[in-house]
Design an enzyme around this catalytic site. Structure first.
Site, PDB file in Angstrom:
ATOM      1  CD  GLU A   1      12.946 112.678  10.204  1.00 24.91           C
ATOM      2  OE1 GLU A   1      13.626 113.224   9.312  1.00 24.91           O
ATOM      3  OE2 GLU A   1      12.115 111.769   9.959  1.00 24.91           O
TER       4      GLU A   1
ATOM      5  CD  GLU B   1       4.398  92.279  29.531  1.00 26.30           C
ATOM      6  OE1 GLU B   1       3.607  92.280  28.609  1.00 26.30           O
ATOM      7  OE2 GLU B   1       4.151  92.776  30.658  1.00 26.30           O
TER       8      GLU B   1
ATOM      9  CB  SER C   1       2.485 103.850  30.521  1.00 28.71           C
ATOM     10  OG  SER C   1       1.197 103.944  29.972  1.00 28.71           O
ATOM     11  CB  SER C   2       1.932 108.266  28.913  1.00 31.74           C
ATOM     12  OG  SER C   2       1.677 107.270  27.994  1.00 31.74           O
TER      13      SER C   2
ATOM     14  CG  HIS D   1      14.170 109.572   7.881  1.00 34.31           C
ATOM     15  ND1 HIS D   1      12.825 109.895   7.915  1.00 34.31           N
ATOM     16  CD2 HIS D   1      14.261 108.417   7.176  1.00 34.31           C
ATOM     17  CE1 HIS D   1      12.142 108.966   7.267  1.00 34.31           C
ATOM     18  NE2 HIS D   1      12.984 108.065   6.814  1.00 34.31           N
TER      19      HIS D   1
ATOM     20  CE  LYS E   1      -7.122 112.447  47.889  1.00 35.28           C
ATOM     21  NZ  LYS E   1      -7.303 112.517  49.358  1.00 35.28           N
TER      22      LYS E   1
ATOM     23  CE  LYS F   1       9.198 104.580  32.780  1.00 37.95           C
ATOM     24  NZ  LYS F   1       9.412 103.312  32.090  1.00 37.95           N
TER      25      LYS F   1
ATOM     26  CB  CYS G   1      12.060 109.310   3.635  1.00 39.88           C
ATOM     27  SG  CYS G   1      12.698 107.665   3.279  1.00 39.88           S
ATOM     28  CG  LEU G   2       6.140 108.339   1.151  1.00 40.21           C
ATOM     29  CD1 LEU G   2       6.351 107.293   0.076  1.00 40.21           C
ATOM     30  CD2 LEU G   2       5.014 107.897   2.080  1.00 40.21           C
ATOM     31  N   GLY G   3       8.277 111.617   1.286  1.00 43.70           N
ATOM     32  CA  GLY G   3       7.921 112.957   0.806  1.00 43.70           C
ATOM     33  C   GLY G   3       8.756 113.340  -0.406  1.00 43.70           C
TER      34      GLY G   3
ATOM     35  CD  GLU H   1      13.037 105.488  29.613  1.00 44.86           C
ATOM     36  OE1 GLU H   1      13.768 106.178  28.882  1.00 44.86           O
ATOM     37  OE2 GLU H   1      11.806 105.395  29.437  1.00 44.86           O
TER      38      GLU H   1
HETATM   39  N1  GLN Z   1       8.149 103.672   1.836  1.00 49.19           N
HETATM   40  C1  GLN Z   1       9.328 104.287   1.320  1.00 49.19           C
HETATM   41  C2  GLN Z   1      10.488 103.313   1.183  1.00 49.19           C
HETATM   42  O1  GLN Z   1      10.482 102.269   1.785  1.00 49.19           O
HETATM   43  C3  GLN Z   1       9.743 105.488   2.174  1.00 49.19           C
HETATM   44  C4  GLN Z   1      10.143 105.110   3.559  1.00 49.19           C
HETATM   45  C5  GLN Z   1      10.257 106.292   4.475  1.00 49.19           C
HETATM   46  O2  GLN Z   1       9.667 107.340   4.245  1.00 49.19           O
HETATM   47  N2  GLN Z   1      10.987 106.145   5.539  1.00 49.19           N
HETATM   48  O3  GLN Z   1      11.433 103.585   0.491  1.00 49.19           O
END
Ligand code: GLN
Length: 561
Positions: free
Chosen positions: A518, A148, A13-14, A516, A186, A17, A379-381, A139
């Protein structure tokens, strides 16, 4: 009618893919074709939402709120597709559908079996966007030989009979290891893997051979002969400096040509200029910045996959190399912030769950705020940034999120029990007792940006959609107190009820977002907030070290191409 490409993996794996599937998608799009990419995962969980990041890396969230495999992140970053729940199937989801149908009596008294019922369900999933795209790539997760994945392999084998052999292309990713002591590459593991695949009834059309070094013609001939494929179907997938080189590298090996020919598409050169520009900017950056990532899953970089890629994209738009400094927030709790953060250009606190390491994150944010280091909280940040500000600026001692302290006197972040889901136009209700799976605020929600904010400067428009994955929210009861002390609410839901972005008045660049970002960045279209964050890091670095000022021009800021 759509053409179908199936990508399987062999030996170990890894091998990448997901990147290979995404790169095939990129190459076909570069030829003007439309593509869709599916991931078929053999595990039994309905989705990866309940899996620990240590088990499965990041959970990638789509616009429609599906919690999916991190490979879907690669698919979106490499192509123009906006993926959906229907792009990720697990054994669990397939069986769940079949069992529900059985309970509804849909099988009319038949004995429900793996073949044909499970395989039919898999084929229906693969064919669900038939006709909407020129090519549908699937994939198959796991490695040939796994118990599996057998129903998935049987289903893709049958596809050739269902849609015709001229409409199906099987690609198999394998390993051609270099054995140091023998000084040789190989081919045997590849031969064995293909043998296994053929025993299941699948004859590959192309072999993508991962290798540290270029594969000599003699070895390619040997692989072709023993694996029953054409010589030009033995594609070298050589290690490259960045994953964004893979599309061009596979093109140079002739992979897209092979696919185009097999499917009878028009043979014209693909336009790979964007990919070449991405790679050029990554390999020849004009600047560099060091960004600290303060989290708790830092040993497993895959759990922050989209995040690190988005920072790299922000670097690409600023012609800047990002040096990552990974810091475990528990180390900050033990040894203090100075030791880890005194020489970074920017600080990012990503999303996360659970109380471990929270105080270290809060200390980190205090340092970023006081020392005026560009800060980005996701988010949590963002939630930790609100807690920090409430405690240390507003004087609300013990302020917290109810996720970490249910009895806090100042629940500045709290468990949201009701919210309006604009997509289904329904009121969503949750309690702390609800199932853990699929019970968060998930997927893309609208956000209205405030005038005169870093957020609107970055996006250049007042209304945005961003993806969420969390249970807890900013508590509006504290808005007055926080804003009176210098916090700016720069993004909210259109009705103003949900706080989505916070910033600070007396700081060069401090931004926290509940969503998020990202999940929506591409190397060819870097996300505006990541670009703006990297620009801010560069600017602050320049103000501290004026001698680098000459080489930095603002033309790169948020420069997409
Ligand atoms: N734990 C936090 C919440 O549930 C932040 C979640 C996160 O950072 N995605 O709201």
């Amino acid at each position: 009618m759509s053409k179908y490409i199936f990508l399987t993996g062999g030996v170990v794996s890894s091998l990448g893919k997901g990147i290979a599937a995404a790169s095939i998608g990129a190459l076909l799009e570069a030829r003007g074709l439309t593509v869709n990419i599916l991931k078929l995962d053999p595990y039994i969980n309905i989705d990866p939402g309940t899996l620990s990041p240590y088990q499965h890396g990041e959970v990638f969230v789509t616009d429609d709120g599906a919690e999916t495999d991190l490979d879907l992140g690669h698919y979106e970053r490499f192509t123009h597709i906006t993926l959906k729940q229907a792009n990720n199937w697990t054994t669990g989801r397939i069986y769940d559908n079949v069992i529900k149908k059985e309970r509804h009596g849909e099988y009319l008294g038949e004995t429900v079996q793996v073949v044909p019922h499970i395989t039919d369900e898999i084929k229906a999933a693969i064919k669900s966007t038939e006709g909407k795209y020129d090519v549908i790539i699937s994939e198959v997760g796991g490695t040939i030989g796994d118990i599996e994945s057998l129903p998935f392999l049987e289903a893709i084998r049958q596809m050739r009979y269902d849609v015709g052999r001229e409409n199906v292309f099987y690609a198999h990713l394998t390993l051609v290891p270099y054995i140091k002591s023998a000084g040789e590459l190989k081919t045997k593991p590849t031969q064995h893997s293909v043998k296994e695949l053929r025993a299941i009834g699948i004859q590959p059309d192309a072999l993508l051979c991962r290798s540290d070094i270029p594969i000599p013609i003699g070895h390619k001939k040997k692989i072709a002969l023993f694996c029953n494929v054409e010589m030009d179907a033995v594609i070298g997938a050589i290690d490259v400096e960045t994953i964004y080189m893979v599309p061009v590298s596979l093109h140079n090996e002739g992979l897209d040509n092979l696919i185009i020919k097999k499917f009878g598409f028009e043979e014209k050169e693909p336009d790979l200029s964007k990919w070449k520009e991405v790679v050029r900017r990554m390999l020849e950056p004009a600047h560099e910045v060091t960004i600290a990532l303060v989290g708790k899953y830092i040993d497993l970089k895959d759990s922050y996959k989209s995040l690190t890629e988005s920072l790299i994209h922000g670097g690409i738009s600023n012609n800047t190399k990002i040096n990552f400094q990974w810091i475990d927030s528990e180390d900050i709790e033990k040894h203090g912030v100075e030791k880890y953060l005194s020489d970074v250009d920017g600080i990012l606190v990503p999303g996360g769950f659970g109380g471990r390491g929270i105080e270290g994150k809060i200390e980190t944010i205090r340092y970023a705020r006081e020392k005026k280091i560009p800060f980005f909280g996701i988010c949590l940040g963002m939630q930790c940034a609100v807690i920090e500000f409430a405690r240390n600026v507003c004087g609300l001692k013990g302020a917290n999120s109810t996720e970490f302290d249910e009895n806090t006197l100042y629940p500045v972040i709290y468990h949201m029990e009701k919210w309006f889901d604009f997509r289904t136009k329904t009121l969503q209700e949750r309690s702390t007792e609800s199932n853990k799976g699929g019970t968060m605020r998930l997927g893309a929600y609208p956000c209205a940006l405030a005038k005169k904010s870093h957020a609107i400067n970055a996006y250049g428009k007042p209304n945005i959609f961003e993806r969420h994955r969390h249970r807890y929210e900013f508590n509006n009861e504290f808005t007055g107190c926080l804003t009176d002390n210098g916090m700016i609410i720069s993004g909210t839901s259109p009705d103003g009820s949900l706080v989505e972005i916070i910033e600070l008045r007396d700081h060069p660049w401090f931004l926290g977002c509940q969503f998020h970002p990202e999940f929506k960045s591409r190397p060819t279209e870097p996300h505006p907030i990541f670009s703006a964050f990297v620009t801010a890091c560069l600017k602050e670095k320049r103000s501290l070290f004026p001698f680098i000022a000459d080489s930095f021009t603002e033309e790169y800021a948020a420069d997409s191409f």
